[in-house]
Design an enzyme around this catalytic site. Structure first.
Site, PDB file in Angstrom:
ATOM      1  N   CYS A  83      -5.263  -2.752   3.310  1.00 47.33           N
ATOM      2  CA  CYS A  83      -4.861  -2.559   4.707  1.00 47.33           C
ATOM      3  C   CYS A  83      -6.043  -2.571   5.680  1.00 47.33           C
ATOM      4  O   CYS A  83      -6.571  -3.621   6.011  1.00 47.33           O
ATOM      5  CB  CYS A  83      -4.052  -1.264   4.820  1.00 47.33           C
ATOM      6  SG  CYS A  83      -3.105  -1.104   6.366  1.00 47.33           S
TER       7      CYS A  83
ATOM      8  N   LYS B 140      -9.880   2.035  -1.614  1.00 48.90           N
ATOM      9  CA  LYS B 140      -9.973   1.716  -0.196  1.00 48.90           C
ATOM     10  C   LYS B 140     -11.310   2.215   0.328  1.00 48.90           C
ATOM     11  O   LYS B 140     -11.682   3.371   0.119  1.00 48.90           O
ATOM     12  CB  LYS B 140      -8.816   2.367   0.563  1.00 48.90           C
ATOM     13  CG  LYS B 140      -8.644   1.879   1.995  1.00 48.90           C
ATOM     14  CD  LYS B 140      -7.369   2.465   2.595  1.00 48.90           C
ATOM     15  CE  LYS B 140      -7.040   1.866   3.959  1.00 48.90           C
ATOM     16  NZ  LYS B 140      -5.754   2.385   4.489  1.00 48.90           N
TER      17      LYS B 140
ATOM     18  N   GLU C 285       0.836  -1.199   0.000  1.00 50.98           N
ATOM     19  CA  GLU C 285       0.000   0.000   0.000  1.00 50.98           C
ATOM     20  C   GLU C 285       0.872   1.252   0.000  1.00 50.98           C
ATOM     21  O   GLU C 285       1.854   1.347   0.740  1.00 50.98           O
ATOM     22  CB  GLU C 285      -0.902   0.006   1.245  1.00 50.98           C
ATOM     23  CG  GLU C 285      -1.757   1.265   1.362  1.00 50.98           C
ATOM     24  CD  GLU C 285      -2.488   1.379   2.689  1.00 50.98           C
ATOM     25  OE1 GLU C 285      -3.483   2.120   2.755  1.00 50.98           O
ATOM     26  OE2 GLU C 285      -2.052   0.731   3.672  1.00 50.98           O
TER      27      GLU C 285
END
Length: 525
Positions: free
Chosen positions: A385, A351, A275
């Protein structure tokens, strides 16, 4: 298109593909105008759950019919159930490759195309599949759309069904199914409450396969049902990337190319980067920037990054999960993972949940779409993440049919890393999938909010006998730049889901809970 033109076109029934999803979605809206349409994600799940049991009818370039089935155990197929419990909320995720019965849970035909007898063609395909896979028969739960119009004349739906069987009243759906050789078993009450025409009811019907031959003796073994040949081994690589100062974009390109070249030489099907590892490009700036300025600076590199990775994926014949990079979307900044397929095509996943720091320092906003990404090695998912710490997201992807989840991450110290690692391992166990993590190590002095890193990239598996000890297929040394590889068996995954020590997916209580994607569902055009 004129009717005479349609008459001259070829009508064919074929297996459905993921590319058909937008057209199927539009068809379902036409067929059921008073009911909520299937989300695209649900249609993907239906196709991926049992590809050989899902068909479309195609007339010219138009999809004019859709049919979906799964396999179920006899006890479930012929027992009391609802549409939600038997289909896994519509995703087909209850499919059991060892089931003795086909279960048909959707047939819809364009209202303007009823004279083509498309329904008959679909039922013929179901019978052929049941015979080919040596199944006991087919179970369906048929609508009774005329019931609401005549409900006052009958003492409940059972009496209505009996009247249809005795030809005292006509019901176009139930009458057709009886003519196709299906025998009514019972009325399933509250099968689909939103089906007001049927009063929420459905009629459970069964067709027994005349070619089914049970084993002659208790000790005799019946031939194993025929299954489509499926991809077995996928080789994945995770890059633990070291952050350090660079002097040019070309230097960044050379380091990335090195890792793609190496993993390609080792025959990897996928390689994943960390990331926001592209923030290394901030070391090119002559002056230290404020956090919100720095993220906007990196966002301007998106086009160059996409061009670089697209070329590398094709040149080295490898699918690249390009970590993530900040990207401008309108007036907002998003944290975006680009997936570069080795055929040159591109997919993206934003995300969903920016961390509090991302929102505060960088003004990053969350995306609102989450879909599987189809590849030549099957469907995959990406959660960046923090997103891996929300179990609903991975379950939504698994319902769509993924087997491998990629988690690019960025953590600055061990506590942060452990949150992601433990949650990723939990996602592997509860969903019976593989999870591949990739993070950065090293330091970037004078780059605010990303100056230190902690990572131990890894490839995780479910925890059961067919898999690696401790659920770890491959690991890396903490905070050392390196690459880890693992060969992942999709066959072992399929077998674990059907016959494992525990059956997390199979044992879900669809009658008590579900994961539903609300509101902003991507509708393909």
């Amino acid at each position: 298109m004129a009717s005479t033109e349609k008459d001259t076109q070829r009508l064919k029934v074929r297996e459905a593909h993921l590319d058909d999803v937008p057209a199927i979605s539009r068809l379902v809206e036409r067929v059921y105008p008073g009911m909520p349409p299937y989300p695209d994600a649900m249609l993907r799940g239906q196709i991926n759950a049992f590809p050989e049991g899902v068909w479309v009818a195609e007339l010219g370039d138009d999809i004019v019919g859709y049919c979906a089935t799964i396999r179920l155990k006899e006890k479930i197929a012929l027992g009391e159930h609802t549409w939600r419990t038997v289909t896994g909320g519509g995703y087909g995720s209850t499919h059991d490759a060892t089931g003795e019965y086909l279960y048909g849970y959707e047939v819809c035909v364009d209202p303007q195309m009823r004279r083509y007898r498309i329904g008959q063609r679909f039922y013929r395909e179901r019978r052929r599949l049941a015979e080919f896979q040596r199944l006991k028969g087919i179970v369906i739960a048929g609508r009774i759309p005329n019931y609401s119009r005549h409900a006052r004349r009958f003492d409940g739906p059972d009496a209505y069904v009996e009247a249809v069987r005795n030809k005292q009243i006509n019901d176009p759906v139930l009458g057709f199914q009886i003519r196709m050789g299906f025998e009514p078993v019972r009325v399933l009450r509250d099968y689909l409450p939103m089906d007001r025409e049927s009063g929420g009811n459905a009629v459970q019907l069964v067709w027994y396969n005349p070619q089914y031959a049970p084993a002659p003796a208790a000790t005799a073994k019946r031939p194993k049902p025929v299954q489509r040949a499926a991809l077995n081994r996928v080789r994945v690589a995770t890059v633990q990337y070291k952050q350090r100062r660079i002097t040019s974009f070309d230097e960044f390109r050379k380091m990335v190319t090195y890792f793609v070249d190496v993993t390609g030489d080792y025959g990897a099907d996928f390689v994943v980067f960390p990331e926001l590892f592209t923030l290394q490009l901030l070391s090119l700036e002559s002056e230290e920037q404020k956090p919100h300025e720095s993220i906007a600076t990196i966002a301007r590199y998106e086009e160059a990054i996409v061009s670089m990775f697209s070329e590398l994926a094709v040149r080295y014949n490898i699918n690249i999960i390009g970590g993530s990079t900040p990207a401008l979307r309108g007036d907002s900044i998003r944290n975006v993972c680009h997936v570069f397929r080795r055929d040159g095509t591109l997919a993206m996943q934003e995300k969903i949940h920016p961390t509090p720091n991302e929102r505060y320092w960088w003004n990053v906003e969350g995306g609102d779409e989450l879909n599987l990404i189809d590849t030549d090695c099957g469907p995959i998912g990406v959660l960046i993440c923090y997103d891996s710490e929300f179990p609903e997201l991975s379950r939504h992807l698994v319902d769509q049919g993924i087997n491998i989840l990629f988690v690019p991450f960025l953590t600055d110290e061990r506590q942060s890393y452990c949150r992601v690692r433990y949650c990723a391992q939990a996602r592997a166990v509860e969903n019976q999938i593989y999870v591949v993590m990739s993070g950065s190590c090293g330091n970037l002095p004078n780059v605010k909010n990303i100056d230190i890193h902690y990572a131990q990239s890894c490839i995780l598996t479910p925890c059961d006998f067919p898999f690696s000890r401790d659920g770890v297929a491959a690991d890396t040394t903490p905070n050392v730049e390196m690459v880890a590889f693992a060969d992942l068996s999709l066959r072992a995954l399929r077998e674990a889901r059907q016959t494992g020590t525990v059956l997390n997916l199979k044992d879900r209580r669809h009658d008590l809970y579900s994961v539903a994607w609300h509101g902003k569902v991507k509708r393909s055009s």
